[in-house]
Design an enzyme around this catalytic site. Sequence first.
Site, short mmCIF file in Angstrom:
data_model
loop_
_atom_site.label_atom_id
_atom_site.label_comp_id
_atom_site.label_asym_id
_atom_site.label_seq_id
_atom_site.Cartn_x
_atom_site.Cartn_y
_atom_site.Cartn_z
N GLY A 1 43.52 61.30 50.14
CA GLY A 1 43.38 61.05 48.71
C GLY A 1 44.45 61.78 47.94
N LEU B 1 44.55 63.12 41.26
CA LEU B 1 44.92 64.42 40.69
C LEU B 1 44.60 65.56 41.63
CD1 LEU B 1 44.01 64.04 36.95
CD2 LEU B 1 46.26 64.23 38.00
N GLY C 1 44.00 65.57 45.08
CA GLY C 1 44.77 65.55 46.33
C GLY C 1 46.27 65.63 46.08
N HIS D 1 28.54 56.73 30.89
CA HIS D 1 29.39 57.02 29.73
C HIS D 1 28.98 56.15 28.55
CE1 HIS D 1 32.89 57.61 27.27
NE2 HIS D 1 33.39 58.47 28.12
N SER E 1 37.69 55.46 25.59
CA SER E 1 37.65 56.92 25.73
C SER E 1 36.73 57.60 24.73
CB SER E 1 39.06 57.48 25.56
OG SER E 1 38.99 58.86 25.35
N ARG F 1 27.74 63.30 26.67
CA ARG F 1 27.63 61.89 27.06
C ARG F 1 26.23 61.46 27.40
NH1 ARG F 1 33.16 61.75 30.67
NH2 ARG F 1 34.49 61.76 28.84
N GLU G 1 36.63 64.97 42.24
CA GLU G 1 35.34 64.31 41.99
C GLU G 1 34.52 64.19 43.27
OE1 GLU G 1 35.66 60.75 39.56
OE2 GLU G 1 33.56 60.24 39.89
N ARG H 1 28.72 66.08 33.23
CA ARG H 1 30.07 66.60 33.03
C ARG H 1 30.50 66.40 31.58
NH1 ARG H 1 35.00 64.37 32.68
NH2 ARG H 1 34.50 62.33 33.54
C1 LIG Z 1 38.32 54.96 32.90
C2 LIG Z 1 38.20 56.43 33.16
C3 LIG Z 1 38.66 57.35 32.22
C4 LIG Z 1 38.54 58.71 32.45
N1 LIG Z 1 39.01 59.58 31.51
C5 LIG Z 1 38.94 60.91 31.74
C6 LIG Z 1 39.45 61.83 30.80
O1 LIG Z 1 39.97 61.47 29.74
N2 LIG Z 1 39.37 63.15 31.08
C7 LIG Z 1 38.81 63.61 32.24
O2 LIG Z 1 38.80 64.81 32.45
N3 LIG Z 1 38.32 62.74 33.16
C8 LIG Z 1 38.37 61.42 32.93
N4 LIG Z 1 37.87 60.54 33.87
C9 LIG Z 1 37.40 61.05 35.17
C10 LIG Z 1 38.60 61.35 36.07
O3 LIG Z 1 39.60 60.40 35.85
C11 LIG Z 1 38.26 61.34 37.54
O4 LIG Z 1 37.11 62.06 37.78
C12 LIG Z 1 39.39 62.00 38.33
O5 LIG Z 1 40.61 61.42 38.02
C13 LIG Z 1 39.14 61.93 39.81
O6 LIG Z 1 40.27 62.44 40.48
P1 LIG Z 1 40.28 62.67 42.03
O7 LIG Z 1 41.62 63.19 42.36
O8 LIG Z 1 39.11 63.47 42.42
O9 LIG Z 1 40.06 61.22 42.67
P2 LIG Z 1 40.81 59.80 42.46
O10 LIG Z 1 41.81 59.82 41.41
O11 LIG Z 1 39.72 58.80 42.42
O12 LIG Z 1 41.62 59.63 43.79
C14 LIG Z 1 41.03 59.28 44.99
C15 LIG Z 1 42.10 59.19 46.03
O13 LIG Z 1 41.49 59.07 47.30
C16 LIG Z 1 42.07 58.01 48.02
N5 LIG Z 1 41.04 57.56 48.95
C17 LIG Z 1 39.72 57.33 48.70
N6 LIG Z 1 39.10 56.99 49.84
C18 LIG Z 1 40.02 57.01 50.82
C19 LIG Z 1 39.98 56.75 52.21
N7 LIG Z 1 38.86 56.44 52.84
N8 LIG Z 1 41.14 56.84 52.90
C20 LIG Z 1 42.31 57.16 52.28
N9 LIG Z 1 42.39 57.44 50.97
C21 LIG Z 1 41.26 57.35 50.25
C22 LIG Z 1 42.55 57.05 46.98
O14 LIG Z 1 43.57 56.25 47.52
C23 LIG Z 1 43.04 58.00 45.91
O15 LIG Z 1 44.34 58.41 46.21
C24 LIG Z 1 37.95 59.17 33.64
C25 LIG Z 1 37.48 58.26 34.57
C26 LIG Z 1 37.56 56.90 34.32
C27 LIG Z 1 36.94 55.95 35.28
#
Ligand SMILES: Cc1cc2nc3c(=O)[nH]c(=O)nc-3n(C[C@H](O)[C@H](O)[C@H](O)COP(=O)(O)OP(=O)(O)OC[C@H]3O[C@@H](n4cnc5c(N)ncnc54)[C@H](O)[C@@H]3O)c2cc1C
Lengths: 246, 637
Positions: free
Chosen positions: B40, B43, B45, B266, B284, B330, B425, B435
């Site tokens: 992953g 942000l 990873g 949300h 948002s 929220r 997440e 959250r």
């Molecule tokens: C529309 C929207 C708006 C948002 N706005 C905000 C905001 O303004 N402020 C805020 O703080 N938060 C916000 N959030 C929440 C926030 O964006 C997410 O919680 C956060 O970006 C998650 O980041 P992450 O790195 O944990 O996972 P993700 O960004 O979901 O990345 C997951 C990664 O894992 C990889 N992956 C998953 N499963 C596998 C697998 N089996 N094999 C290989 N790779 C895999 C994917 O390819 C990806 O690279 C928002 C969420 C949404 C949906």
Amino acid sequence: MKITLKVWRQKNAQSEGKFETYPAHDISPDMSFLEMLDVVNERLIEKNEEPFAFDHDCREGICGSCSLYINGRAHGPKKGVTACQLHMRSFDDGETIHVEPWRAKPFPVIKDLIVDRTAFDRIMESGGFVSVKTGSAPDGNAILIPHDDAEMAIDAASCIGCGAWVAACKNASAMLFVSAKVSQFTLLPQGHPERETRVLDMVAQMDKEGFGSCTNTGACEAECPKEISISNIARLNREFIRANVR
Amino acid sequence: MELQSKIPAGKLADKWTDYKAHIKLINPANRRKYEVIVVGTGLAGGSAAASLAEMGYKVKAFCFQDSPRRAHSIAAQGGINAAKNYQNDGDSIYRLFYDTIKGGDYRAREGNVYRLAELSVNIIDQCVAQGVPFAREYSGYLDNRSFGGAQVSRTFYSRGQTGQQLLLGAYSSMAKQMGLGNIQMYSRYEMLDLVIINGKARGIIARNMVTGTIERFLADAVLLSTGGYGNVYYLSTNAKGSNVTAAWRAHKRGALFGNPCYVQIHPTCIPVSGDHQSKLTLMSESLRNDGRVWVPKNPGDTRAPQSIPEDERDYFLERKYPSFGNLVPRDVASRNAKAVCDEGKGVGSSKLAVYLDFADSIKRLGKDKIAEKYGNLFDMYKQITAENPYEMPMRIYPAVHYTMGGLWVDYNLMSNINGLFVLGEANFSDHGANRLGASALMQGLADGYFVIPYTLGAYLAEGGFDKVTIDHDEFKRVESEVRGRVDKLLSIKGEHSVDHYHKKLGKVMWDYVGMSRNADGLKFAIEEIKKIRDQFWQDVRVSGDPAGLNQSLEKAGRVADFLELGELMAEDALHRNESCGGHFREEYQTEEGEALRDDDNYAYVGAWEYKGENNGYQMHKEPLVFEEVSPSKRSYK
Ligand SMILES: Cc1cc2nc3c(=O)[nH]c(=O)nc-3n(C[C@H](O)[C@H](O)[C@H](O)COP(=O)(O)OP(=O)(O)OC[C@H]3O[C@@H](n4cnc5c(N)ncnc54)[C@H](O)[C@@H]3O)c2cc1C
Ligand code: FES
């Protein structure tokens, strides 16, 4: 709505592709274009046929995954939106719609409507960054950036890296992509120490990947879903010349 | 099994500093001898991969998109919190810590949350230095906006595309390390299982999504940063590909799943428009800075919003919560929107929507200022609904957005499996039962840039790594299980598509394990989900073959896992006989309809262990100890 879909089918990079025709009835004008494709694919599965593959993820116009050439236009007929943000209300009832993958030498087809865009990652690797190790940054407010410069930098940084411009350009040029990144870092003081090497390395990598050069036709700006301006290309050219004379 | 949170001893404000001062380190020249798998590259990873590679570790990073730049994080809109107090409005690390603990309804660990608040300030510095173009004031200083659940302005932003800019920042740092060969990037690869050898996570099995080959990857530690599981509801604001597979496979190999029932719904999303709907679009939370939420006072009022006079409108959040108004957290905003719609005051053709109105702000600030702040969101809204929010109030309704639950981790972000770390997440750690807005980006980047570089090093420095290769029997065994599963999915050749089952599951989840829950509904859901799962394994039709790119197969594997997770979520919701944050049990509410917590009996993390096929799950409790704040009734009045 009733439409006729002509979709490019290609098993893999080695095989030849061709258009297949799929009539689609009961399409709601409120569906997004990709939702319409989902519906057609579901019906193919029902008939025990293989659905066609296409790239998509966010369906909000921000990830840059969707990459469809629709009726001869990258991302379809509407200006300033990606294919995933396009709605069926932008088409006429009874219309025939052609859907193809991006077509450009540096983007080999992987399957059906999916192409390989890893060339962009390699261009980024060559210089699309500010070299700052985690932990070594000064306070955020120690670097002042005038409001308008920040806004212009965001304009450039809004590029979603979809590749529409390459597909739209008769030279398959990637200048809009490279220039947007170079512009972002030129407009911000953080980018200045690596200003020359960045532009030279990114342009060299772009050439190596087989992207063509820009002849200022403006097709890229017209097809860019984020309306990234070709004034960035002018800035890239200036930066390139500046770096070369130094 | 006793769960050790490993929170360092000492005063809350000193824990992280003391921890860093006393851990074992690995010297720079030795780091290149260690290999780390990062699954992953959002942000969490992306920031981890870049930082670890800079330090000298050899990183193998995986994502299922065609480039790390497209992870779901790219879609985050509103902003990222940091306790910089640039606005001189009384913010501090303590206040961000306190707001987050309270916002999470006292169901998170103090130690983790305090560290998060401490690190928030470094994140902004790091991102600015990378060239992330945050919004600036005319003076050139960083600008802030407000988000829900806080009375200070501490949210940094880049228009309505903050996630994009932060992710491109992390990706650019990754790109540099990819170019140097310190990160080996595997895009279009999907992790399908975890390999544990002699009690340590030592590798993964992943499918090359282009060729279909199933491959083995070895490392000294495995980091999962694979995002949340909101797509178990089929409709959510998550990207279509977001899934639980990596976390769920690890769970089935022994990793505990913490608080699966904590889901964030949300309040401001574009309402569902029809059966064809494939995902929901968030508007948002930052819009609640300048937009006012209201419904007509009279149920069934069908007049156009502009023709409803002021005194016939109910600005229900401002009325009920005068001190936080439209910026309540929220869970509170969502529940209240549902309540007014249940009273028949909903608007739009479905009656499942409330207004978010910008008329006052446009009058006060001018259209240009509103466009500068929210332009891309307004455009997106117009694109989807064919209505112009500069002229008509937006129609909004709650939608599944974020999952607070996830794999259980200790203070070091390590799961109960040695060497398996979980970031972003995908873990359960910092947000308790709800959250606050703009805190997910903060957590993901804190985990990746500033926590894991220390805690991973401390783990590796303990040593004790056996020399193994990918020819080890355990690799062979797990790989053959993965193959068996792929073959099984393709061999069913039933009647109905994967999406058919996903939608069925989603409906049960939304109706019974959604915004409000009760014991009967949850018991029903558990039985229903089992039935759907059985049907799926007998009847699903997965087209194509195992070789080559096959999107039906990818989806089938993910939905199969959601069909198991959904049941556990309902179990967890059923066992938790209280309401807290996003978990609202109808049986447990105050007279005014607010969530009623039960701290005497439920102030713990529920971490579930998988006991094997047909043996269900066993829950382990990690008690939550509050030394600094005393849990009180959460009030935003
Ligand atoms: C529309 C929207 C708006 C948002 N706005 C905000 C905001 O303004 N402020 C805020 O703080 N938060 C916000 N959030 C929440 C926030 O964006 C997410 O919680 C956060 O970006 C998650 O980041 P992450 O790195 O944990 O996972 P993700 O960004 O979901 O990345 C997951 C990664 O894992 C990889 N992956 C998953 N499963 C596998 C697998 N089996 N094999 C290989 N790779 C895999 C994917 O390819 C990806 O690279 C928002 C969420 C949404 C949906
Ligand atoms: S699917 Fe993300 S931009 Fe279209």
